[in-house]
Design a protein around this motif. Structure first.
Motif, PDB file in Angstrom:
ATOM      1  N   GLN A  53       0.796  -1.204   0.175  1.00 54.43           N
ATOM      2  CA  GLN A  53      -0.043  -0.103   0.020  1.00 54.43           C
ATOM      3  C   GLN A  53       0.787   1.167   0.114  1.00 54.43           C
ATOM      4  N   SER A  54       2.222   1.224   0.693  1.00 52.99           N
ATOM      5  CA  SER A  54       2.618   2.175   0.730  1.00 52.99           C
ATOM      6  C   SER A  54       3.273   2.486  -0.513  1.00 52.99           C
ATOM      7  N   LEU A  55       4.085   1.438  -1.191  1.00 52.16           N
ATOM      8  CA  LEU A  55       4.806   1.833  -2.551  1.00 52.16           C
ATOM      9  C   LEU A  55       3.689   2.363  -3.422  1.00 52.16           C
ATOM     10  N   ALA A  56       2.487   1.757  -3.579  1.00 53.47           N
ATOM     11  CA  ALA A  56       1.539   2.134  -4.538  1.00 53.47           C
ATOM     12  C   ALA A  56       1.434   3.642  -4.118  1.00 53.47           C
ATOM     13  N   LEU A  57       1.246   4.224  -3.143  1.00 59.22           N
ATOM     14  CA  LEU A  57       1.178   5.610  -2.805  1.00 59.22           C
ATOM     15  C   LEU A  57       2.149   6.217  -3.272  1.00 59.22           C
ATOM     16  N   ALA A  58       3.257   5.902  -2.976  1.00 54.47           N
ATOM     17  CA  ALA A  58       4.538   6.521  -3.216  1.00 54.47           C
ATOM     18  C   ALA A  58       4.762   6.786  -4.904  1.00 54.47           C
ATOM     19  N   GLN A  59       4.395   5.770  -5.525  1.00 57.11           N
ATOM     20  CA  GLN A  59       4.190   5.854  -7.059  1.00 57.11           C
ATOM     21  C   GLN A  59       3.489   7.035  -7.477  1.00 57.11           C
TER      22      GLN A  59
END
Lengths: 189, 598
Positions: free
Chosen positions: B143-149
């Protein structure tokens, strides 16, 4: 994560001194509000007073007060009343203002004591409403505040947040600010 | 034109003929990693100075600290790059820092965009916030990576294919997700390697699943392949321009031009020696073009950089730092685990009720990412950082619980059992499985100076044999009573746990493969093997500290040096006797995809 050793040493020494005088560690623990779980078995006098409760004891309002630190170094007071139906009514009075919070303004609202049975935990959840803080990110809009204070078991020291959302009765979306709360719960009467 | 054509043809033939006999020029690369952590003092410095009176120029707001990091340390580095258009530096930051730039530092963001587009900044990010993600389930990082992207794309910043993480976290499990997310090179901190295997001569690069791995901060001098690597910088980016001063000290945290000039001179010297001031991906590409084979790395356990000073993962999961009175690692990490469960339960019951809670719960995931930031539990968190992470996880929990109540109302349910693995929602109330048993399957050693401890066993299942053990520690009257520990007896030479981002496979290592005498396993889904088919699973909503293992002993110890002395604390573990699959199923049921009663 590197730091300057001599500065750290000096600050650590001051910290030790401050910790010895800290109210955080000197307040007396107090009982937590009664449990609100739905599996009410009336096994103790403090058991909850949900609608399903068959407790014959007369209803009463239990009052609690929190001496809180807000944003670590500032003070606030939270007054709670646990009603016979298990719900909470609340008044929150910050002594310090922020861009989403006016100093000295009492925020009123209500909430619940949430049980987290698998974690042996509890959370005081409140929804408060307050006036606009015109110089902040919400401008002239009223501000809604979600309180979430957590602790394990019946420990009286609770930590959590006061989260400000722009708009009346608004408790989702992008917060305008999450402010830290921590302090001791005491039973008033 | 004909003459020119003949010359070109002759030159081409000459090159082709001569090439096999020529000695290839050595590959000389100067690499860097500037790890910028705008959450290094998460929540600002309110109350940091523990002295009487107000210190308004030191006890500063979150925004003031963030702005200071941008203007005093980040912007000067970009200016250095602008002055040397032939240089490339690798800069790592969490996506939250991009949001700060976008909100308040448009000029710096514009400079970063320009330098990144020009290839002068190799931009690295693997998470939205500076989470200690190796201690939490895969879902939280995903979830964190998706938001970062989303954040990087929205701000016209192209992420590179390099992985470097908050506080130098690294894990073998990262390899499993690199190619699917567009990453090609893992930068593994050199000290995290040497702490596990001792000093070594680094190969130019290593295999890492489908990707490649370089040892970050370790020079390479490979005369056989003609590869030479020098690292101009590998550390906290904030410290370069400020001459080593960290943001905890705003009175001294200033751009010191002489520090930048000295660094620039050193890089110029490398350049004069023939080193290319390069990106990491560019270096790896050159190795691959030259046909240089990647070496095989040794087994590597999950951890973070500087393990010698942080005692491995300990300082983030139970180890105590300078501001001892403020720390409460188990509160911070267990609350994050509780929020993880609550969000999954909210997603599950909302789906069952036909509610679209995606947007609401997106903020819960974001708050959870902030709640899992490493600085809330390590290395030396002060009270403000501890409380910041608790406030964020608490808000994540609150948002999720509100969704659950809304969905319950829609479904007309009182008590509901929400199975986050299957999606089933049924009426029911909370009850621990099993019954008390007076026969302990394992003999535990419990220690808690200044407190009493009550150990209770419960038989949860016969197939596979599964128990729950609850260890109830009393509060203490002694302020020094901060340490709690329990030791589970182990057997055999194998270290068994899971690696970060891979929640469905047990990793097995030989103790004899490592040179350390002890290590702290983060155990992101709580699972640690005891040997002989026995496993322990920490119930992360109740206990989430590191598991200490030793090379000379098979026992597994969980220890918390940050337990508040004035609080009662109950730790819960589950023990199962069975195969890997049984252990994984139990850990999944407890910590990854539980059934919650709400």
């Amino acid at each position: 994560m590197s730091k300057i050793p001599w500065l750290l040493a000096a600050l650590a020494a001051l910290g030790l001194l401050a910790a010895c005088q800290s109210a955080r560690h000197h307040a007396s623990p107090a009982p937590a509000p009664a449990d609100d779980d739905a599996a009410d078995d009336d096994s103790s006098p403090d058991d909850d007073a949900t609608a399903a409760d068959d407790d014959s004891a007369p209803p009463y309002v239990q009052k609690y007060q929190f001496a809180l630190a807000i944003e670590v170094q500032f003070q606030a007071t939270l007054k709670l009343a646990q009603n016979p139906n298990g719900n909470l009514t609340a008044a929150f009075i910050p002594q310090q203002g922020f861009d989403v919070l006016l100093a000295g303004t009492t925020l009123l609202g209500s909430g619940q004591l949430w049980s987290i049975p698998e974690a042996n935990g509890r959370m005081v959840m409140l929804r408060l409403n307050g006036p606009a803080a015109p110089n902040g990110p919400c401008g002239n809009n009223p501000i809604s505040y979600a309180v979430s204070l957590t602790a394990k078991a019946s420990n009286a020291y609770m930590v959590g947040g006061l989260t400000a959302y722009c708009g009346a009765n608004t408790f989702t979306g992008s917060p305008a600010r999450v402010m830290r709360l921590a302090g001791w719960q005491t039973k008033v009467e | 034109m004909k003459r020119l054509g003949r010359i070109v043809l002759a030159a081409a033939i000459a090159i082709c003929v001569a090439a096999p006999f020529a000695t290839a020029a050595p590959l000389q690369y100067s690499l860097s990693i500037f790890h910028f952590d705008i959450e290094s003092v998460i929540g600002g410095l309110y109350g940091f100075v523990p002295a009487p009176g107000d210190w308004p120029t030191w006890d500063i707001s979150p925004e003031a600290v963030e702005d200071m990091i941008v203007t005093e340390s980040f912007a000067p580095l970009l200016a250095l790059l602008q002055a040397h258009p032939e240089w490339t530096f690798t800069i790592e930051m969490q996506a939250y820092m991009v949001e700060v730039l976008a909100a308040r530092h448009a000029d710096v963001l514009a400079a970063l965009q320009k330098l990144t587009a020009a290839g002068q900044v190799e931009l690295v990010s693997f998470h939205y916030a500076g989470q200690f993600f190796i201690a939490h389930p895969y879902d939280d990082w995903k979830q964190s990576l998706a938001l970062a992207q989303q954040v990087f794309a929205a701000n016209n910043l192209k992420l590179s294919g390099v992985v470097f993480c908050q506080d130098g976290q690294a894990a073998e499990g990262i390899a499993s997700h690199m190619s699917e997310e567009g990453y090609t090179v893992m930068a593994w901190p050199a000290d995290l390697w040497t702490y596990q295997h001792g000093a070594f001569d680094a190969a130019p690069y290593y295999e890492f699943g489908d990707a490649r791995l370089v040892v970050a901060g370790q020079s390479v001098a490979d005369a056989v392949d003609g590869v030479y690597v020098s690292w101009s910088y590998m550390g906290d980016g904030e410290l370069l321009a400020t001459g080593g001063v960290s943001p905890y000290f705003p009175w001294f945290f200033h751009d010191r031009s002489e520090a930048v000039a000295n660094f620039a001179a050193a890089v110029e010297q490398q350049e004069e020696q023939g080193y290319l001031i390069s990106s990491i991906a560019g270096y790896v590409q050159a190795l691959q073009t030259a046909g240089i084979a990647a070496a095989q790395p040794p087994p590597l356990l999950d951890g973070a950089w500087q393990p010698a000073t942080t005692d491995g993962n300990s300082r983030w999961l139970g180890g105590i730092g300078v501001w001892a009175a403020a720390e409460r690692d188990n509160h911070v990490r267990t609350l994050a685990a509780m929020a993880h469960r609550e969000i999954l339960a909210a997603q599950t019951i909302a789906a069952a009720a036909g509610l679209d809670s995606t947007a609401v719960l997106a903020e819960a995931w974001r708050q959870l990412a902030l709640g899992e930031v490493s600085n809330g539990t390590g290395v030396n968190p002060y009270l403000g950082e501890v409380d910041f992470c608790i406030a964020s996880s608490a808000e994540a929990f609150r948002i999720a619980r509100a969704v659950i109540y809304e969905a319950k109302a829609t479904l007309g349910l009182g008590g509901a059992l929400i199975d986050t693995a299957t999606g089933a929602v049924t009426p029911g109330e909370f009850a621990w499985p099993g019954a008390p048993t007076g026969k302990a399957p394992l003999q535990l050693t419990v220690a808690a100076d200044g407190r009493s401890a009550q150990v209770s066993w419960f038989a949860e299942s016969q197939s596979p044999p599964t128990w729950r053990v609850e260890i109830a520690f009393s509060a203490s009257l002694v302020a020094t009573a901060r340490t709690l520990s329990v030791t589970f007896p182990g057997t055999g030479d194998e270290i068994q746990t899971t690696t970060a981002l891979v929640d469905d496979a047990v990793q097995t290592y030989a103790r004899s493969d490592f040179s350390f005498d002890h290590w702290y396993l983060p155990a992101p889904i709580g699972l640690v093997g005891l040997g002989g088919g026995w496993w322990v699973v920490k119930d992360q909503a109740n206990v989430h500290v590191a598991a200490r293992i030793e090379t000379a002993d098979s026992d597994v110890q969980f220890v918390d040096n940050t337990a508040p002395w004035f609080e009662t604390i109950t730790w819960i573990f589950h023990v199962v006797q069975g195969a890997d699959a049984d252990a994984l199923a139990l850990a999944d049921r407890i910590n990854v995809h539980p059934t919650l009663a709400r």
